[in-house]
Design a protein around this motif. Structure first.
Motif: not given
Length: 550
Positions: A95-123
């Motif tokens: 998420e930190a890398i993604k945010s840094a890319l967004e700040e520099k307007d360098a994040l590729a515009e594409k549909e990302y798969q679940d492995y690149a987007t999922w998040t959850a609580e530890r439990h």
């Protein structure tokens, strides 16, 4: 839900472990969390590939990926809490890398798969780990699944070697970049079978590179391994037994135990530490205790002192000695004390294990005498003239590369029988813990050249490749396969996979691989390896001997 894991040679029924506890001893919860960690690291790799393109990569990200892959190797980490912490760190980094890319307007515009987007609580991790896309069975086509597994398991072995080199201050950005690229590729459904075969071969290329990097790191730090007689008896001092592969950990422990009255012994794959000149100055470094990893339940009990695992090869312990086992690095086991990573520029603190050792009896002797090793490429090159003369005179008819892993299956007695059956004018080239099947046999020598030349750890299979290339040059041959060298390799886990892929990249053919072919090879993929490279399984000793001596 039970696991599905087919990454090691002990995969149940040579298909895969799919029960509550795998053959190695890890629980289904840990196995599934390890799958989730790999899944999440693919997301880190997805965004870090973009970060690399604009010079935003950080060394901490490289270490996170290498350590994460390393921690999922067979027998490395059995601790669900330890793996969960790595998932936490992977999500945070992604998420930190993604945010840094967004700040520099360098994040590729594409549909990302679940492995690149999922998040959850530890439990929620356990439930997430059981979802279809996470594990390897999420890939339905068995040939694609097989090729993806071959790449992934090669990457795990590569990561182990890269981490050891990094610990000594040696990095190769091209290796880190490739690991990320390959991780993402294992989720790319647009790749054809031919594309994946090419990726497998590219993995082998970087396998050679990472072993060369680690060889440089080890020899630059500690000198070239040299022919050494290693003591296998004991002294009467309290002691620490060091298992695994990491030489930086070993060096720091030697430094911190100097003058304390605590002796140091190596175990299993740490045996080759005895061959490095830099470690010979420590008079409390006694020698090697015991044999290959799978015999540790008996040998740890008789050692009496604490044991330090610097890397994989943990066997679930007996209660009688569990309280004196320590882990560090990528390893972990519930109930074991864990020695934390070194701070940047600092050293690990081994004071607790040292104080523990002082309170315990000296090791009980289980063997006596010495074993000889230290035949990495520099030492063998020094013997080159002698070896060439022996080949030309007919004193040596053939070399047999019998490198790789040992294991507890009875079928592995084949390798001891094979070594004993070899004609007396043959020489064994070995590396890895497979050596324990024959390095204590009375096989004598040929004109002063030992009939078992041990190059070192599994990663020192690189040395065997260097030796082969040097002999090819000396004999002025066009093809490495024209040399009088046969390959009869044992495998167990993922570091052996990257060694195999490295040999294939170098053009080595007609390798015998045993005691079974990998469970993750589909029939079609296995046929490709047979037809293109001549890989085959083992048979009866007499049958294989006749074929290989022909």
């Amino acid at each position: 839900m039970s696991m599905f894991c087919h990454q090691c040679q002990e995969a149940m029924k040579n298909i895969g472990c799919n029960m509550d506890v795998g053959v190695c001893g890890k629980t289904s919860e840990v196995a599934n969390l390890q799958d989730l960690l790999i899944y999440t690291l693919k997301g880190v790799a997805e965004f870090n590939q973009q970060a690399r393109m604009i010079g935003m990569n950080r060394p901490e990200t490289d270490r996170l990926i290498m350590d994460g892959l390393f921690s999922t190797i067979t027998n490395a980490n059995f601790d669900d809490e330890s793996i969960s912490k790595r998932i936490d760190a992977a999500i945070e980094t992604r998420e930190a890398i993604k945010s840094a890319l967004e700040e520099k307007d360098a994040l590729a515009e594409k549909e990302y798969q679940d492995y690149a987007t999922w998040t959850a609580e530890r439990h929620e991790y356990e439930a997430k780990s059981e979802e279809a896309p996470v594990g390897i069975l999420g890939t339905e086509n068995e040939d694609v699944r097989s090729l993806r597994s071959l790449v992934l398991f090669g990457l795990k072995g590569m990561a182990a070697y890269a981490e050891h080199a990094d610990n000594l201050g040696y990095q190769n950005e091209e290796i880190f970049d490739f690991v990320e690229k390959a991780l993402v590729a294992t989720e790319d459904d647009s790749l054809s079978a031919d594309d994946l075969v090419a990726l497998v071969m590219e993995t082998g290329k970087y396998g050679v590179d990472v072993m060369a990097l680690l060889d440089e790191a080890n020899t630059s730090s500690y000198g070239n391994p040299e022919m050494t007689e290693v003591e296998i008896g004991v002294r009467n001092n309290p002691a620490i037994l060091v298992s695994g592969h990491d030489l930086k950990d070993f060096e720091e422990l030697l430094e911190q135990t100097a003058g304390t009255g605590v002796d140091i012994y190596t175990h299993s794959e740490m045996l080759p530490a005895n061959y490095y000149p830099a470690f010979k100055k420590y008079d409390h470094f006694v020698g090697n205790y015991g044999n290959a990893w799978w015999q540790q339940k008996k040998e740890f009990e008789s050692f009496n002192g604490p044991v330090l695992f610097t890397t994989n090869c943990i066997v679930p312990p007996k209660a009688s000695y569990q309280d004196r086992i320590y882990t560090t690095g990528a390893t972990g086991y519930p109930g074991f004390k864990h020695i934390e990573p070194r701070e940047e520029g600092g050293k690990k603190d081994f004071s607790e294990i040292i104080e523990h050792a002082k309170q315990l009896p000296a090791p009980t002797q289980i063997e006596e005498g010495t074993i000889v090793g230290g035949f990495a490429h520099n030492q063998v090159t020094q013997l080159a003239d002698k070896i060439v003369d022996a080949v030309k005179s007919g004193s040596i008819s053939k070399f047999f590369v019998m490198a790789g892993c040992d294991g507890r299956m009875k079928s592995r007695e084949y390798y001891t029988d094979f070594a004993q059956t070899l004609p007396e004018d043959t020489v064994i080239l070995t590396a890895g813990c497979a050596k324990y099947r024959y390095n204590k046999l009375p096989l004598n020598d040929i004109g002063g050249i030992p009939r078992v030349l041990d190059a070192g750890q599994c990663n020192d299979s690189y040395s065997l490749a260097v030796v082969a290339m040097k002999l090819k040059e000396i004999f002025e041959l066009n093809d490495i396969n024209e040399l009088p060298i046969e390959y009869n390799i044992a495998w167990y886990e993922q570091k052996a996979v990257i060694v195999l892929l490295a040999l294939l990249h170098l053009g080595v053919k007609d390798i015998k691989l045993g005691p079974t072919l990998p469970a993750f090879l589909s029939p079609n993929v296995a046929n490709v390896l047979v037809e293109k490279f001549g890989i085959s399984g083992i048979n009866e000793v007499e049958t294989d001997m006749e074929t290989m001596m022909a």
